[in-house]
Design a protein around this motif. Structure first.
Motif, PDB file in Angstrom:
ATOM      1  N   ASP A  61      56.328 -72.376  24.855  1.00 52.83           N
ATOM      2  CA  ASP A  61      56.717 -71.108  24.247  1.00 52.83           C
ATOM      3  C   ASP A  61      58.239 -70.947  24.230  1.00 52.83           C
ATOM      4  OD1 ASP A  61      54.007 -70.709  24.312  1.00 52.83           O
ATOM      5  OD2 ASP A  61      54.067 -68.842  25.451  1.00 52.83           O
ATOM      6  N   TYR A  84      62.092 -73.507  20.940  1.00 50.81           N
ATOM      7  CA  TYR A  84      62.655 -74.111  19.737  1.00 50.81           C
ATOM      8  C   TYR A  84      63.629 -73.168  19.026  1.00 50.81           C
ATOM      9  CZ  TYR A  84      59.333 -77.785  20.557  1.00 50.81           C
ATOM     10  OH  TYR A  84      58.649 -78.816  21.155  1.00 50.81           O
ATOM     11  N   GLN A  88      51.807 -69.880  15.351  1.00 52.13           N
ATOM     12  CA  GLN A  88      52.363 -70.853  16.289  1.00 52.13           C
ATOM     13  C   GLN A  88      53.890 -70.793  16.303  1.00 52.13           C
ATOM     14  OE1 GLN A  88      50.921 -72.857  18.532  1.00 52.13           O
ATOM     15  NE2 GLN A  88      48.940 -71.961  17.993  1.00 52.13           N
ATOM     16  N   LEU A 143      56.529 -70.292  19.341  1.00 54.06           N
ATOM     17  CA  LEU A 143      57.412 -71.402  19.718  1.00 54.06           C
ATOM     18  C   LEU A 143      58.896 -71.052  19.622  1.00 54.06           C
ATOM     19  CD1 LEU A 143      55.548 -74.311  17.894  1.00 54.06           C
ATOM     20  CD2 LEU A 143      55.648 -73.932  20.365  1.00 54.06           C
TER      21      LEU A 143
END
Length: 207
Positions: free
Chosen positions: A124, A127, A145, A149
């Motif tokens: 989590d 990015y 997602q 992320l």
């Protein structure tokens, strides 16, 4: 729409030339049936990666590596690109493209598999940039997602379809894009823009 505006868009698409390595990856992609992003989209990916100093990038849809080369061109020297694709032949071509461009092997993680099975195993908020160029009917799941992320301030990029702009188009893929676009646009968690580059490029920053 004026002829001058169309000409300006066409000029913008080719304003930044692709490197020889991107061109070669694009040619290889055509041989394999893996469509590559054009120069307009590629240069935007490179600029976005550079603008946010993206050290951790997730790419959904590797193709033959052309988009990955654009991204790596904008990332800092210690940045790592993680890219997922179901087709192992595409991934082999991407690895070859990265190597030919002199990209150190530790700067890329090329993962084979269905993205929606791989992504839940990723950390989590780890990015800086998530790029989605894959099956558009799965975009709602990719959005969920990516939201998980991305770090706060991270950027989501989704390749679009120019069919979405025509109200007469009501196929399943186009309806899905409209739903996803509205979902991001109306979500307080994102600042969003749909850029007229390629067939459209949705860019959203997570607040």
């Amino acid at each position: 729409m004026s002829t001058q505006k169309v000409a300006a868009w066409s000029h913008a698409e080719e304003f930044v030339a692709a490197s020889e390595h991107v061109d070669e990856a694009r040619r290889r992609g055509e041989e394999l049936g893996a469509e590559s992003v054009g120069n307009g989209v590629g240069s935007v990916l490179q600029v976005l990666a550079a603008a946010i100093g993206a050290k951790a990038v997730m790419e959904i849809g590797t193709g033959a590596g052309a988009s990955g080369l654009w991204l790596l061109g904008g990332m800092p020297a210690d940045g790592i690109l993680t890219t997922i694709d179901l087709d192992t032949e595409h991934q082999r071509a991407a690895r070859e493209a990265f190597a030919a461009a002199g990209i150190a092997h530790q700067r890329t993680r090329v993962i084979a598999g269905r993205a929606l099975e791989v992504l839940p195993r990723m950390t989590d908020a780890a990015y800086d940039l998530v790029v989605v160029d894959a099956d558009k009917q799965e975009y709602p799941d990719y959005l969920a997602q990516a939201t998980r992320l991305l770090r706060p301030g991270g950027t989501l990029v989704m390749t679009w379809s120019d069919k979405e702009s025509d109200p007469a188009n009501r196929d399943a893929e186009t309806r899905t894009l409209r739903d996803v676009g509205r979902s991001i646009r109306d979500h307080d968690q994102f600042a969003v823009s749909l850029l007229p580059v390629g067939e459209g490029l949705l860019v959203a920053v997570k607040r």
